[in-house]
Write a protein that holds these residues in place. Structure first.
Motif, short mmCIF file in Angstrom:
data_model
loop_
_atom_site.label_atom_id
_atom_site.label_comp_id
_atom_site.label_asym_id
_atom_site.label_seq_id
_atom_site.Cartn_x
_atom_site.Cartn_y
_atom_site.Cartn_z
N HIS A 116 -14.57 6.60 1.85
CA HIS A 116 -13.59 5.70 2.47
C HIS A 116 -12.38 5.52 1.54
CE1 HIS A 116 -11.94 2.25 4.60
NE2 HIS A 116 -11.89 1.64 3.44
N ASN A 117 -12.64 5.26 0.26
CA ASN A 117 -11.55 5.08 -0.70
C ASN A 117 -10.73 6.36 -0.86
OD1 ASN A 117 -12.14 2.41 -1.25
ND2 ASN A 117 -13.42 2.89 -3.01
N LEU A 118 -11.39 7.50 -0.90
CA LEU A 118 -10.68 8.77 -1.03
C LEU A 118 -9.81 9.04 0.20
CD1 LEU A 118 -13.45 10.97 -2.66
CD2 LEU A 118 -11.30 10.26 -3.74
N ASP A 119 -10.35 8.76 1.39
CA ASP A 119 -9.57 8.95 2.61
C ASP A 119 -8.33 8.06 2.61
OD1 ASP A 119 -11.49 10.77 3.46
OD2 ASP A 119 -12.48 9.36 4.84
N ALA A 120 -8.51 6.80 2.22
CA ALA A 120 -7.37 5.88 2.17
C ALA A 120 -6.34 6.33 1.14
CB ALA A 120 -7.86 4.46 1.84
N LEU A 121 -6.81 6.78 0.00
CA LEU A 121 -5.88 7.24 -1.04
C LEU A 121 -5.13 8.49 -0.59
CD1 LEU A 121 -4.69 7.05 -3.86
CD2 LEU A 121 -6.71 8.27 -4.71
N SER A 136 3.65 14.24 -7.82
CA SER A 136 5.01 13.84 -8.19
C SER A 136 4.93 12.51 -8.95
CB SER A 136 5.85 13.66 -6.93
OG SER A 136 5.43 12.51 -6.21
N PRO A 137 5.99 12.12 -9.64
CA PRO A 137 5.97 10.83 -10.34
C PRO A 137 5.66 9.65 -9.40
CG PRO A 137 7.82 12.13 -11.11
CD PRO A 137 7.21 12.87 -9.95
N GLU A 138 6.20 9.67 -8.19
CA GLU A 138 5.94 8.59 -7.23
C GLU A 138 4.46 8.57 -6.83
OE1 GLU A 138 8.37 10.97 -6.67
OE2 GLU A 138 10.09 9.76 -7.30
N GLN A 139 3.91 9.76 -6.59
CA GLN A 139 2.51 9.85 -6.22
C GLN A 139 1.60 9.41 -7.36
OE1 GLN A 139 2.72 13.98 -5.08
NE2 GLN A 139 2.28 13.49 -2.93
N LYS A 140 1.99 9.73 -8.60
CA LYS A 140 1.19 9.28 -9.75
C LYS A 140 1.15 7.76 -9.81
CE LYS A 140 1.90 13.22 -12.80
NZ LYS A 140 2.48 13.71 -14.04
N THR A 141 2.28 7.13 -9.52
CA THR A 141 2.33 5.66 -9.52
C THR A 141 1.41 5.11 -8.44
OG1 THR A 141 4.60 5.68 -10.36
CG2 THR A 141 3.84 3.65 -9.28
N TYR A 195 -3.46 2.39 -6.99
CA TYR A 195 -4.59 2.33 -6.07
C TYR A 195 -5.90 2.21 -6.84
CZ TYR A 195 -7.72 3.27 -2.22
OH TYR A 195 -8.73 3.16 -1.29
N TRP A 196 -6.12 3.08 -7.81
CA TRP A 196 -7.39 3.03 -8.53
C TRP A 196 -7.49 1.81 -9.42
CZ3 TRP A 196 -11.24 4.92 -6.43
CH2 TRP A 196 -11.20 6.12 -5.73
N PHE A 199 -10.59 -0.70 -9.19
CA PHE A 199 -11.39 -1.05 -10.36
C PHE A 199 -11.45 -2.56 -10.53
CE2 PHE A 199 -11.73 -2.12 -14.86
CZ PHE A 199 -12.94 -1.52 -15.15
N ARG A 200 -10.31 -3.21 -10.40
CA ARG A 200 -10.27 -4.67 -10.55
C ARG A 200 -11.13 -5.34 -9.49
NH1 ARG A 200 -7.00 -7.09 -13.80
NH2 ARG A 200 -6.58 -8.87 -12.47
#
Length: 163
Positions: free
Chosen positions: A52-57, A138-143, A148-149, A153-154
């Motif tokens: 689910h998390n991977l699909d959302a990401l 891309s830099p935007e995708q890295k952000t 997201y992760w 985690f939090r």
């Protein structure tokens, strides 16, 4: 004397108010699960949750066609680690009721050390897989990926932002 009486009456009133609040909360609390069933949180499926998390990401990242192979490799490695961890937990739970052999302290410490090494190896592999995938972003995708992760985690660690 009047102040003492007032103080005692106030404490008694607060105690009764608190007790009525607890009783109301107990009335609103969900009923215990039927005999033979466990609470809902015991049926948590880490593989399904990770998928689910991977699909959302994946949706949030808006991957381009040339990034899909890196995503496929990354998501498969994540799911493989989660499946392996789930299998280890199920095995541990299956053996929980068995009589455990009494081992000396040094043997117990060696087992703990081995388990920690295995966990460190798993984390190292996760870091390598993540670094490889991030290199395709891309830099935007890295952000987006990092935020997201970080939020996931939090949330898993019980940190919830103040409202």
């Amino acid at each position: 004397m009047n102040k003492t009486f007032t103080l005692r009456a106030s404490v008694l009133a607060m105690g009764l108010l608190a007790a009525s609040g607890f009783a109301a909360a107990a009335d609103e609390a969900p009923a215990a699960p039927p005999a033979g069933q466990h609470a809902q949180h015991r049926h948590f499926d880490p593989v399904a949750r990770t998928q689910h998390n991977l699909d959302a990401l994946e949706k949030k990242l808006g991957l381009k066609d040339d990034q899909k192979a890196a995503w496929q490799s990354y998501s498969e490695s994540v799911l493989a680690r989660v499946k392996d961890g789930k299998a280890k937990m199920e095995d541990m739970h299956a053996r929980r009721g068995q009589a455990r052999e009494e081992a000396d302290t040094a043997t117990k410490l060696e087992r703990m050390s081995q388990a920690m090494r295995e966990h460190a190896d798993t984390l190292q592999k996760a870091a390598q897989d993540t670094r490889t995938f991030e290199s395709a972003l891309s830099p935007e995708q890295k952000t987006i990926f990092d935020l997201y992760w970080k939020s996931q985690f939090r949330h898993r660690m019980g940190h919830h932002p103040a409202a």
